[in-house]
Each structure stands twice: as structure tokens, then as C-alpha cells.
Design a protein around this motif. Structure first.
Motif, PDB file in Angstrom:
ATOM      1  N   ASP A   1      53.660  29.193  26.301  1.00  0.00           N
ATOM      2  CA  ASP A   1      52.724  28.078  26.096  1.00  0.00           C
ATOM      3  C   ASP A   1      53.357  26.762  26.557  1.00  0.00           C
ATOM      4  O   ASP A   1      52.716  25.959  27.246  1.00  0.00           O
ATOM      5  CB  ASP A   1      52.358  28.006  24.602  1.00  0.00           C
ATOM      6  CG  ASP A   1      51.070  27.230  24.385  1.00  0.00           C
ATOM      7  OD1 ASP A   1      50.084  27.547  25.084  1.00  0.00           O
ATOM      8  OD2 ASP A   1      51.057  26.299  23.566  1.00  0.00           O
TER       9      ASP A   1
ATOM     10  N   LEU B   1      52.327  24.135  29.491  1.00  0.00           N
ATOM     11  CA  LEU B   1      52.106  22.704  29.191  1.00  0.00           C
ATOM     12  C   LEU B   1      52.892  21.807  30.146  1.00  0.00           C
ATOM     13  O   LEU B   1      52.400  20.765  30.581  1.00  0.00           O
ATOM     14  CB  LEU B   1      52.544  22.393  27.756  1.00  0.00           C
ATOM     15  CG  LEU B   1      51.520  22.586  26.664  1.00  0.00           C
ATOM     16  CD1 LEU B   1      52.141  22.253  25.305  1.00  0.00           C
ATOM     17  CD2 LEU B   1      50.294  21.688  26.889  1.00  0.00           C
TER      18      LEU B   1
ATOM     19  N   SER C   1      50.762  21.608  21.278  1.00  0.00           N
ATOM     20  CA  SER C   1      50.844  23.070  21.217  1.00  0.00           C
ATOM     21  C   SER C   1      50.991  23.500  19.768  1.00  0.00           C
ATOM     22  O   SER C   1      51.857  22.992  19.052  1.00  0.00           O
ATOM     23  CB  SER C   1      52.053  23.564  22.022  1.00  0.00           C
ATOM     24  OG  SER C   1      52.350  24.876  21.651  1.00  0.00           O
TER      25      SER C   1
END
Ligand code: PMV
Length: 325
Positions: A258, A262, A302
Motif C-alpha cells: 500500500d 502511495l 493509508s
């Protein structure tokens, strides 16, 4: 006998050390380059005492057997140099989580080497300290230095690291995204042993000298985009060696991926940021000071990011007057 306390910072490898030519001496298969990270610090106090009947060691308030064995072995090396049989009391604290891929063994063994040699009145040069620290933990030989550091591959037991650019040369920031807690599943010590089982390992070794030459040029020119692209590609190549080793080593967690996505998204928005990852799941996001607060803000979006540690290029270890005991 004198009590001594040293503080050392961990580092982040831009070109990773992976694989050992000599397990006992901890001689690397390839040269590596790193940045010392002010903000990821370890403090260690050492006192040798004639009345002690064994070494008393606490790391983060705990006495883990495996870690203690490694510390005692390192104390033995230092005792041999100082020609003493005295046992020691050692306490060590990190201000960042250990065993999560943030090179706590590097700062830990650098701080231990400096505190213990100081406590015994040994006057060693930086090169001698780096050689000594290397035998405790490979990355520790870099953590003896300041700023941008190179550990050159060498065949002799004199292998050590040196500063290639001082900390003030270039203000780079490292925003470390911690995406999980608990110990990492991939141990570097075990991983070094299986590195050569990857069919791509020899190709990697062949490409390292050119990569280091290019990286040094980009640092010298303070060319952040070329620097970041090379560092990120190197991190992915390093993980491809882990993935294709036998047994395969998968360090990443869902949160790691993740954060990688990002960081790519940040670049689409014009924020200059690049990632690198060691054998753990936490992610180092390298950026320039003007983008740092945006990087932090986006990373916190996140749901995987539990915490953020901000670090900058560090000046290296030093002796301090405030002791842990
Ligand atoms: O010093 P070790 O055995 O923890 O090895 C560290 C290896 C990497 O962190 C993956 C790369 C490096 O150069 O720091």
C-alpha cells in the motif's frame, strides 16, 4: 572502572549489502552505500566491573538469549583487544522498533563497540572501530561513520566503511512508515546465507560497481530524481533476489505494498519521493525537505500506516554523558 555511554544511528542502505563471502568475518559479497539516519538512534551504556561474575545484558529492557549470545561474543572481541577478563553490565535502548527492517543491529553494534572500547580506555581510529563493529553486525561498520557512507567489498579482514559525503552535503529526509509491529519474518542473517541460490544473484553482483558509480555521481550532483529512481530500482532488484532464493523470502506485508503505491501516487502529484525497503515490512520514503510534510500527510491516509518516524542524514555516533544506569 569507567562507565561509558554511546549513541549511534541506524542507516538505510541505498545499495544493499546482500550475501556474505565469509560468514565468520562478515565479509560482504558486494559493496554497499547507505545514509546514516539521525532520528533512528540507539543508546548503549557499558560498565566493566571486577566484581561481576558474568555479563549482565539488557536490550530494550529484555534479555533475549540469542541477542545476548551475540553481544557477549562481541564483548569478548573487545576484551581480547584490551587484554582484560572483566565482565560487563550492558543496557541498550532504541527509540525505534527493532527487528522490523530498520537496521537496529547496525546502530546497536555501533553503539556497543564505541561504548565498550571507551569504557576500557581503548583509543581506536574510526577505521579500526568500523572493522571491529563489522564483526558484530555487517551494517554496524557503516553506522560508525557520518552522512553518506560506502562499505567497499574487500577480501581482507580489514574491510570497513567510510564517509563519502558528510551529513551537511545534501539535506535528504527519510520518512519511515511503520506498517506493522512484531518481529519481521525474514532474518537477514539467514537470508545472507541463501542469497546465492537466486538464479539472478550473479547478475546482480556484476551490476553493483556501475550502480555505485552512478549513485555517487547523483549524490555529488544532488540530482534527486536520478538518485531516487536508482535507489527504488535497487530496492526492487534486491527484493527480487529474496523472492527467487531457495527457500523464497517474502518480506512485504499488505501495508508495505500500500505504501509503495502511495509513493508512486505522490510522484503523480508532483511530490518527489522514492521508497526503499530492507528485509522487513516497514518502508523508508526518501524525499526532500520541501515535500516532507506532504509525504507525512499522504502516508497517514493509508489505513495500514501505524506510525511515522522522521529522520535526516546523521552525523554519526558520539559519546554522551547521560547514562542508562
Ligand atoms: O547487517 P545485516 O546482517 O542485518 O544485513 C542487512 C542487510 C540489508 O539491510 C537488507 C541491506 C543493508 O545493506 O543494510
Amino acid at each position: 572502572m569507567k562507565k561509558a555511554t554511546a549513541q549511534a544511528s541506524s542507516d538505510v542502505a541505498l545499495i544493499k549489502y546482500w550475501g556474505k563471502k565469509d560468514e565468520t568475518l562478515r565479509l560482504p559479497e558486494n559493496s554497499s552505500v547507505s545514509i546514516i539516519l539521525e532520528g533512528l538512534n540507539t543508546t548503549t551504556t557499558v560498565e566493566f566491573g571486577p566484581s561481576l561474575t558474568h555479563d549482565v545484558i539488557k536490550i530494550q529492557g529484555e534479555s533475549d538469549e540469542q541477542e545476548i549470545r551475540r553481544v557477549v561474543k562481541h564483548l569478548d572481541r573487545i576484551r581480547m583487544l584490551a587484554k582484560t577478563h572483566c565482565f560487563a553490565k550492558v543496557e541498550s535502548e532504541n527509540i525505534f522498533p527493532k527487528c522490523t527492517g530498520l537496521s537496529s543491529s547496525g546502530s546497536g553494534f555501533a553503539a556497543l563497540t564505541i561504548a565498550a572500547t571507551n569504557a576500557l580506555g581503548l583509543h581506536l581510529s574510526q577505521c579500526e572501530l568500523s572493522i571491529l563493529a563489522r564483526q558484530g553486525s555487517g551494517t554496524a561498520c557503516r553506522c560508525i561513520c557520518e552522512g553518506f557512507v560506502e562499505w567497499k567489498v574487500g577480501d581482507s579482514d580489514q574491510s570497513h566503511a567510510e564517509t563519502i559525503f558528510p551529513s551537511h552535503y545534501w539535506d535528504i529526509r527519510d520518512v519511515v512508515a511503520t506498517v506493522d509491529i512484531g518481529n519481521k519474518k525474514v532474518s537477514s542473517t539467514e537470508g545472507h546465507k541463501t542469497a546465492s541460490t537466486s538464479p539472478f544473484f550473479t547478475t546482480r553482483l556484476g551490476s553493483i560497481p556501475k550502480k555505485i558509480e552512478m549513485l555517487k555521481k547523483y549524490i555529488k550532483n544532488r540530482d534527486f530524481i536520478k538518485f531516487g529512481e536508482l535507489v527504488e530500482a535497487e530496492a526492487l532488484e534486491f527484493h527480487s533476489i529474496l523472492l527467487t532464493s531457495t527457500p523464497s523470502l517474502i518480506a512485504w506485508y499488505p501495508g508495505t505494498i500500500d505504501v509503495i503505491n502511495l509513493v508512486k501516487e505522490m510522484r503523480n502529484q508532483g511530490i518527489k519521493a522514492y521508497f526503499t525497503i530492507n528485509t522487513g515490512f516497514n518502508v523508508h520514503v526518501l524525499t526532500l525537505p520541501r515535500y516532507e510534510s506532504s509525504v507525512v500527510e499522504i502516508l497517514f491516509r493509508s489505513s495500514f500506516v501505524r506510525d511515522i518516524i522522521r529522520a535526516k542524514v546523521g552525523k554519526g555516533p558520539h559519546i554522551t554523558s547521560s547514562h542508562l544506569f
